[in-house]
Design an enzyme around this catalytic site. Structure first.
Site, PDB file in Angstrom:
ATOM      1  N   GLU A  46       0.829  -1.197   0.000  1.00  0.00           N
ATOM      2  CA  GLU A  46       0.000   0.000   0.000  1.00  0.00           C
ATOM      3  C   GLU A  46       0.872   1.260   0.000  1.00  0.00           C
ATOM      4  O   GLU A  46       1.849   1.355   0.749  1.00  0.00           O
ATOM      5  CB  GLU A  46      -0.886  -0.047   1.255  1.00  0.00           C
ATOM      6  CG  GLU A  46      -1.858   1.073   1.433  1.00  0.00           C
ATOM      7  CD  GLU A  46      -2.722   0.868   2.672  1.00  0.00           C
ATOM      8  OE1 GLU A  46      -3.646   1.654   2.879  1.00  0.00           O
ATOM      9  OE2 GLU A  46      -2.458  -0.090   3.445  1.00  0.00           O
ATOM     10  N   LYS A 115      -9.082   2.766  -2.140  1.00  0.00           N
ATOM     11  CA  LYS A 115      -9.411   2.007  -0.937  1.00  0.00           C
ATOM     12  C   LYS A 115     -10.806   2.383  -0.450  1.00  0.00           C
ATOM     13  O   LYS A 115     -11.183   3.565  -0.430  1.00  0.00           O
ATOM     14  CB  LYS A 115      -8.370   2.306   0.144  1.00  0.00           C
ATOM     15  CG  LYS A 115      -8.438   1.458   1.400  1.00  0.00           C
ATOM     16  CD  LYS A 115      -7.234   1.768   2.282  1.00  0.00           C
ATOM     17  CE  LYS A 115      -7.181   0.905   3.530  1.00  0.00           C
ATOM     18  NZ  LYS A 115      -5.958   1.169   4.320  1.00  0.00           N
ATOM     19  N   TYR A 121      -9.215   4.143  13.856  1.00  0.00           N
ATOM     20  CA  TYR A 121      -9.311   3.734  15.250  1.00  0.00           C
ATOM     21  C   TYR A 121      -7.921   3.333  15.729  1.00  0.00           C
ATOM     22  O   TYR A 121      -7.034   3.065  14.928  1.00  0.00           O
ATOM     23  CB  TYR A 121     -10.272   2.557  15.398  1.00  0.00           C
ATOM     24  CG  TYR A 121      -9.940   1.375  14.499  1.00  0.00           C
ATOM     25  CD1 TYR A 121      -9.019   0.413  14.890  1.00  0.00           C
ATOM     26  CD2 TYR A 121     -10.528   1.233  13.248  1.00  0.00           C
ATOM     27  CE1 TYR A 121      -8.695  -0.664  14.072  1.00  0.00           C
ATOM     28  CE2 TYR A 121     -10.221   0.171  12.417  1.00  0.00           C
ATOM     29  CZ  TYR A 121      -9.307  -0.786  12.837  1.00  0.00           C
ATOM     30  OH  TYR A 121      -8.984  -1.843  12.026  1.00  0.00           O
ATOM     31  N   CYS A 169      -5.638  -3.402   1.981  1.00  0.00           N
ATOM     32  CA  CYS A 169      -5.457  -3.526   3.432  1.00  0.00           C
ATOM     33  C   CYS A 169      -6.754  -3.688   4.219  1.00  0.00           C
ATOM     34  O   CYS A 169      -7.327  -4.764   4.251  1.00  0.00           O
ATOM     35  CB  CYS A 169      -4.641  -2.337   3.952  1.00  0.00           C
ATOM     36  SG  CYS A 169      -3.882  -2.645   5.571  1.00  0.00           S
ATOM     37  N   GLY A 360      20.421  -2.102  36.868  1.00  0.00           N
ATOM     38  CA  GLY A 360      20.381  -3.438  37.442  1.00  0.00           C
ATOM     39  C   GLY A 360      18.965  -3.903  37.688  1.00  0.00           C
ATOM     40  O   GLY A 360      18.740  -4.975  38.258  1.00  0.00           O
ATOM     41  N   ASN A 443      12.743  12.972  43.100  1.00  0.00           N
ATOM     42  CA  ASN A 443      12.730  13.478  41.731  1.00  0.00           C
ATOM     43  C   ASN A 443      14.038  14.132  41.322  1.00  0.00           C
ATOM     44  O   ASN A 443      14.426  14.098  40.148  1.00  0.00           O
ATOM     45  CB  ASN A 443      11.579  14.474  41.556  1.00  0.00           C
ATOM     46  CG  ASN A 443      10.230  13.782  41.473  1.00  0.00           C
ATOM     47  OD1 ASN A 443      10.161  12.567  41.325  1.00  0.00           O
ATOM     48  ND2 ASN A 443       9.158  14.550  41.570  1.00  0.00           N
ATOM     49  N   GLU A 472       4.150   1.374  34.070  1.00  0.00           N
ATOM     50  CA  GLU A 472       4.590   2.601  34.721  1.00  0.00           C
ATOM     51  C   GLU A 472       3.918   3.816  34.093  1.00  0.00           C
ATOM     52  O   GLU A 472       3.558   4.775  34.782  1.00  0.00           O
ATOM     53  CB  GLU A 472       6.108   2.719  34.639  1.00  0.00           C
ATOM     54  CG  GLU A 472       6.847   1.683  35.465  1.00  0.00           C
ATOM     55  CD  GLU A 472       8.361   1.809  35.373  1.00  0.00           C
ATOM     56  OE1 GLU A 472       9.051   1.264  36.251  1.00  0.00           O
ATOM     57  OE2 GLU A 472       8.850   2.451  34.420  1.00  0.00           O
ATOM     58  N   TRP A 477       4.133   6.207  37.148  1.00  0.00           N
ATOM     59  CA  TRP A 477       5.237   5.910  38.063  1.00  0.00           C
ATOM     60  C   TRP A 477       6.562   6.264  37.378  1.00  0.00           C
ATOM     61  O   TRP A 477       7.374   5.427  37.043  1.00  0.00           O
ATOM     62  CB  TRP A 477       5.195   4.451  38.481  1.00  0.00           C
ATOM     63  CG  TRP A 477       6.113   4.090  39.616  1.00  0.00           C
ATOM     64  CD1 TRP A 477       7.219   3.309  39.554  1.00  0.00           C
ATOM     65  CD2 TRP A 477       5.994   4.500  40.983  1.00  0.00           C
ATOM     66  NE1 TRP A 477       7.807   3.202  40.786  1.00  0.00           N
ATOM     67  CE2 TRP A 477       7.077   3.930  41.690  1.00  0.00           C
ATOM     68  CE3 TRP A 477       5.092   5.303  41.671  1.00  0.00           C
ATOM     69  CZ2 TRP A 477       7.263   4.130  43.053  1.00  0.00           C
ATOM     70  CZ3 TRP A 477       5.284   5.505  43.034  1.00  0.00           C
ATOM     71  CH2 TRP A 477       6.356   4.918  43.707  1.00  0.00           C
TER      72      TRP A 477
END
Length: 649
Positions: A46, A115, A121, A169, A360, A443, A472, A477
């Site tokens: 396409e 097409k 979406y 597609c 780590g 922080n 996260e 987080w």
């Protein structure tokens, strides 16, 4: 065609986004190869002349003119060739832009097929740029490349041997694909120009879709989808190619190939025509397709008292993590998606190095493994991967030693830069008491580490690879403009429950003995940001799951909220079943589940501002929080209705 067979090809060229001249050269090269093999019809992906991922560049007049110029060049190239070439090109007509397939042969443009179904979406926004073929109320004859040519989705192309049709597609994913009508009107083979991004589990589904459509239509089906070179800003395109015949796969390409592909096979058109004649349902379908809509029959309401309802079906507690053999396949697939995305970004930027902080912990370990995989695939020295360990006030011996040992065993460049002095000076400048272990204390360390990584990357002509994961991001987080920021986040759509399995899979399947030992110890290490000093025994004091809740629960909440949009009350009901101790999840009582679900919604809403400015990163699974892809949410949206729903009995 010989003995009823016709030789066809699905071609996956290398592309450069918005570089029509380069893309045309690659198309011509593959056409020449196919011609030499006796291919009669070749299909490209396409929008193959421009690349699919041009986004708002499709509104640029220059790009549209370049595409037309490139098609003219391809017409000239084909002047003495018998092979039929099908390529993707954007076409402007009557104030609209269409995503089209162009059919050319011997220097002539025979038709343009626009097409019909434009996905709009999740990660797709095609209606932003293109108009559906359905808007062409009557077939149009337009002037393009100096020729008058028909443009409609209802085109059939006849050779002296076969008839073929085209869909593009998303058309295949529709409840009634255009190929159904084309086949019923005589198309022996359907060619599909596609640009379907890669997601875990999607390949098997798509393969089944292509195969089953060829069976349903009793037809040949040739599918060519975009591959290496498309933008990996948020998505990855792995270059799928299939040639199917009446439910059987004759040939298929290799996913994640970083070189061009030419997939060739022969479709037995004679056999297909015989099968259709024998199958009388095929002929009967022509009339059914023209009948009036189905009549609705209304039944009496069916009601059951709520107390009689009990959820007995099993609910998967780990929706992101398959079991058994599927888990191994999933892990391998994810690593390939991540590393291909990173490889493209490295090549595009011309970066000499990639830089990442190695703590780590699980997330930075996975990001490092992705970097290694990408560098190996690019045949680059691993010394171009710069791992920087930045010990601070909460760094423990266990994580520090694991970080150093892993970098050594993987053969990357190691740098160590302590943040202690810089952060201490920062506290002095702010007038902050370093004994006060509050948000400023934490922080400041995260932002200092990010500053080091950014500046080191500039120093070494590289870019920073982010390590934060999907879980996260959902919970917020991360420190805003700290570990929240990078130039490319390879883990952005990997949930925490899957990160551990990915690292373990690499340890057990790809790692050398020294790396394996370190990786397995990292898997067993408690998850922690290590921003608070260790306890008196040197052990991790700040355990993430003690603070924000078990990731096993949060990933379950996240999946059911993002994937299906279930209301909180339903998520709670599903969680109570999934974590009742009878299935594959841990056992949690209702009070615990309700508490952490409340925390989830509070944090999910309040932390959207961090997700609104996420760095680029590849979508891997069905859930993503990229503001350019699946999830667009105002940062000041209220969580009140969701929290109230949880309070109702």
């Amino acid at each position: 065609m010989k003995n009823g067979f016709i030789k066809v090809a699905a071609a996956i060229p290398s592309v450069r986004v918005a570089d029509c001249a380069y893309n045309t050269e690659r198309i011509e090269s593959l056409v020449a190869q196919a011609e030499g093999l006796g291919v009669e019809i070749i299909c490209f992906p396409e929008l193959s002349l421009t690349a699919y991922t041009c986004q708002d560049l499709f509104s640029q007049q220059l790009l549209l003119e370049e595409a037309e110029t490139s098609l003219l060049k391809l017409l000239e190239f084909s002047h003495n060739l018998d092979i039929v070439i099908i390529v993707g090109v954007p076409i402007a007509h009557c104030g609209m832009l269409f995503n089209c397939a162009a059919v050319i042969q011997r220097g002539k443009l025979f038709g343009l097929v626009p097409k019909t179904y434009l996905p709009n979406y999740k990660e797709f926004y095609e209606q932003r740029w293109f108009t559906s073929a359905a808007q062409l109320l009557t077939p149009a004859n337009i002037r393009f490349c100096g020729q008058s040519v028909p443009m409609t989705s209802h085109l059939l192309f006849d050779t002296d041997r076969i008839t073929f049709g085209i869909e593009i597609c998303e058309d295949l994913w529709a409840p009634v694909p255009p190929s159904c009508g084309l086949a019923l009107q005589g198309a022996d083979i359907i060619f599909n120009l596609s640009a379907s991004n890669e997601l875990i589990g999607k390949a098997a589904y798509l393969h089944s879709l292509v195969s089953q459509q060829s069976a349903r239509l009793i037809a040949g089906y040739v599918y060519a989808s975009s591959g290496y070179g498309e933008s990996t800003q948020d998505l990855v395109f792995s270059g799928r190619a299939y040639i199917c015949e009446n439910g059987h796969t004759l040939a298929e390409g290799r996913r994640f190939a970083m070189e061009e592909q030419l997939v060739v096979s022969e479709i037995d058109v004679e056999r297909l025509r015989i099968e259709r004649r024998v199958n009388t349902t095929f002929a009967a379908s022509r009339n059914v397709m023209q009948q009036a809509p189905a009549q609705h029959v209304e039944l009496e309401p069916v009601t059951q008292p709520a107390e009689r309802f009990t959820l007995t079906r099993p609910i998967n507690a780990h929706p992101f993590v398959p079991e058994g053999k599927a888990l191994n396949e999933r892990c391998e697939e994810i690593l390939c998606i991540q590393s291909e995305a990173l490889a493209k970004r490295i090549e595009h930027t011309g970066a000499q190095t990639v830089v990442l902080g190695i703590s780590g912990g699980l997330d930075s370990t996975l990001a490092l493994l992705v970097c290694v995989h990408a560098f190996d695939r690019l045949d680059r020295s691993r010394r171009g991967i710069v791992g920087i360990t930045m010990p601070g006030f909460g760094t423990t011996d266990r994580t520090y030693i694991n970080a150093i040992n892993l970098m050594k065993s993987l053969g990357i460049t190691i740098r160590e830069i302590s943040i202690a002095d810089a952060v201490t000076q920062h506290f002095k400048d702010l007038g902050h008491d370093p004994e006060k272990h509050d948000l400023t204390y934490e922080n400041s360390q995260a932002r200092e580490r990010t500053q080091i990584l950014m500046d080191a990357a500039g120093q070494m002509n590289g870019f920073v690879v982010g390590t934060g994961d999907l879980s996260e991001l959902a919970l917020g987080w991360a420190t805003y403009n700290g570990d929240h920021m990078s130039m490319y986040g390879v883990n952005a759509s990997i949930p925490k429950t899957l990160v551990k399995h990915l690292v373990k899979w690499v340890a057990e399947n790809l790692a050398d003995e020294a790396s394996r030992e370190t990786l397995l110890d990292i898997v067993d290490t408690p998850i922690s940001p290590e921003l608070i000093p260790a306890d008196e025994n040197g052990n991790i004091k700040q355990v993430t799951e003690d603070l924000v809740g078990p990731y096993e629960l949060h990933d379950f909440f996240l999946y059911n909220t993002l994937r299906f949009g279930f209301r909180p009350k339903k998520v709670l009901a599903l969680a109570l079943r999934a974590f009742d101790g009878t299935g594959n999840g841990s056992r949690f009582d209702e009070e615990v589940i309700r508490h952490w679900l409340t925390v989830f919604y509070r944090r999910f809403f309040s932390q959207q501002f961090k997700r609104s400015c996420l760095p680029d990163g590849p979508k891997v699974g069905t859930c993503s929080l990229s503001p350019r892809g699946d999830w667009r949410m105002p940062s000041d949206a209220s969580a009140a209705a969701w929290l109230d729903d949880l309070k109702e009995e």
